[in-house]
Design a protein around this motif. Structure first.
Motif, PDB file in Angstrom:
ATOM      1  N   TYR A  10       0.842  -1.200   0.000  1.00  0.00           N
ATOM      2  CA  TYR A  10       0.000   0.000   0.000  1.00  0.00           C
ATOM      3  C   TYR A  10       0.878   1.251   0.000  1.00  0.00           C
ATOM      4  O   TYR A  10       0.971   1.946   1.014  1.00  0.00           O
ATOM      5  CB  TYR A  10      -0.932   0.003   1.219  1.00  0.00           C
ATOM      6  N   TYR A  15      -6.890   2.557   1.565  1.00  0.00           N
ATOM      7  CA  TYR A  15      -8.005   3.458   1.271  1.00  0.00           C
ATOM      8  C   TYR A  15      -8.916   3.595   2.481  1.00  0.00           C
ATOM      9  O   TYR A  15      -9.301   2.622   3.113  1.00  0.00           O
ATOM     10  CB  TYR A  15      -8.828   2.941   0.079  1.00  0.00           C
ATOM     11  N   THR A  16      -9.255   4.828   2.767  1.00  0.00           N
ATOM     12  CA  THR A  16     -10.245   5.152   3.785  1.00  0.00           C
ATOM     13  C   THR A  16     -11.281   6.058   3.135  1.00  0.00           C
ATOM     14  O   THR A  16     -10.932   7.129   2.606  1.00  0.00           O
ATOM     15  CB  THR A  16      -9.599   5.883   4.983  1.00  0.00           C
ATOM     16  N   TRP A  29     -10.230  14.169  -7.355  1.00  0.00           N
ATOM     17  CA  TRP A  29     -10.486  12.774  -7.692  1.00  0.00           C
ATOM     18  C   TRP A  29     -10.648  12.592  -9.201  1.00  0.00           C
ATOM     19  O   TRP A  29     -10.100  11.655  -9.785  1.00  0.00           O
ATOM     20  CB  TRP A  29     -11.716  12.259  -6.961  1.00  0.00           C
ATOM     21  N   SER A 157     -13.983   8.755  -5.285  1.00  0.00           N
ATOM     22  CA  SER A 157     -12.846   8.834  -4.362  1.00  0.00           C
ATOM     23  C   SER A 157     -12.058   7.527  -4.357  1.00  0.00           C
ATOM     24  O   SER A 157     -10.825   7.519  -4.440  1.00  0.00           O
ATOM     25  CB  SER A 157     -13.362   9.137  -2.949  1.00  0.00           C
ATOM     26  N   GLN A 158     -12.776   6.418  -4.267  1.00  0.00           N
ATOM     27  CA  GLN A 158     -12.117   5.115  -4.181  1.00  0.00           C
ATOM     28  C   GLN A 158     -11.326   4.792  -5.451  1.00  0.00           C
ATOM     29  O   GLN A 158     -10.200   4.299  -5.378  1.00  0.00           O
ATOM     30  CB  GLN A 158     -13.137   4.013  -3.911  1.00  0.00           C
ATOM     31  N   TRP A 161      -8.148   6.803  -5.760  1.00  0.00           N
ATOM     32  CA  TRP A 161      -7.137   6.156  -4.932  1.00  0.00           C
ATOM     33  C   TRP A 161      -6.635   4.875  -5.615  1.00  0.00           C
ATOM     34  O   TRP A 161      -5.424   4.636  -5.667  1.00  0.00           O
ATOM     35  CB  TRP A 161      -7.718   5.808  -3.548  1.00  0.00           C
ATOM     36  N   HIS A 162      -7.539   4.062  -6.130  1.00  0.00           N
ATOM     37  CA  HIS A 162      -7.194   2.763  -6.711  1.00  0.00           C
ATOM     38  C   HIS A 162      -6.173   2.896  -7.838  1.00  0.00           C
ATOM     39  O   HIS A 162      -5.186   2.169  -7.892  1.00  0.00           O
ATOM     40  CB  HIS A 162      -8.473   2.076  -7.213  1.00  0.00           C
ATOM     41  N   HIS A 165      -2.856   4.063  -6.382  1.00  0.00           N
ATOM     42  CA  HIS A 165      -2.302   2.953  -5.598  1.00  0.00           C
ATOM     43  C   HIS A 165      -1.521   1.986  -6.496  1.00  0.00           C
ATOM     44  O   HIS A 165      -0.356   1.683  -6.240  1.00  0.00           O
ATOM     45  CB  HIS A 165      -3.469   2.249  -4.891  1.00  0.00           C
TER      46      HIS A 165
END
Length: 179
Positions: A10, A15-16, A29, A157-158, A161-162, A165
């Motif tokens: 990570y 992810y939060t 985003w 948002s996710q 991040w993905h 990442h």
């Protein structure tokens, strides 16, 4: 050693989900989603097949699997977005990403095919996101695996991040190996 493994797995943190959103976050985003295909172009530029087949960590995926996974995952996200915009809280079907990463297309199709797919997909995805109205951001889908409603703003948002990442996993591996 455990901290190092977590940093490899990570590299930008786990992810939060945020509690809420604002226009500045949405723009950030969307920009990350828009930039991902170009970041990947840079990350794999001039890498040969042996380098692409090297896992980013012991027991982890290699760059080929990561890039094809991004195409698979983000295609699913785009479809989920469109379902959420056209249906009332549609139920989306989860899939086993580890099994998908072992299917034959992963090693039979060059990574540039998935990167090309990501360029086209993200162009369309971003066009939808940039034209959402305020109420659209609150529309959602029901995620069976998570057993919850996921609003479009949270999904955005996710996936921002993905992409970062997985891009960072490839970029750091390249950096560690001085490629």
């Amino acid at each position: 050693m455990e901290e190092n493994l977590s940093q490899l797995q990570y590299p930008i943190g786990i992810y939060t989900a945020p509690d809420n959103y604002d226009e500045k976050q949405l723009n950030f985003w969307i920009s990350a989603i828009e930039a991902l295909p170009k970041w990947l172009d840079y990350c794999i530029e001039n890498l040969d097949e042996a380098q692409l087949k090297q896992p980013y960590r012991l027991g982890g995926w290699n760059s080929i699997q990561i890039i094809h996974h991004l195409a698979d995952s983000h295609a699913n996200a785009y479809i989920r977005l469109k379902l959420a915009l056209t249906e009332e809280n549609p139920v989306i079907k989860p899939y086993d990403q580890d099994l998908w990463a072992e299917l034959q297309d992963i090693y039979r199709v060059p990574v540039n095919v998935s990167i090309t797919l990501l360029h086209a997909l993200h162009l369309r995805w971003v066009a939808v996101l940039k034209n959402l109205k305020e109420d659209d951001w609150k529309r959602s889908f029901f995620h069976l695996e998570q057993n919850k409603l996921v609003p479009i703003w949270e999904m955005t948002s996710q996936y921002a991040w993905h992409g970062r990442h997985h891009m960072e996993q490839i970029r750091q591996m390249r950096e560690r190996n001085n490629w």
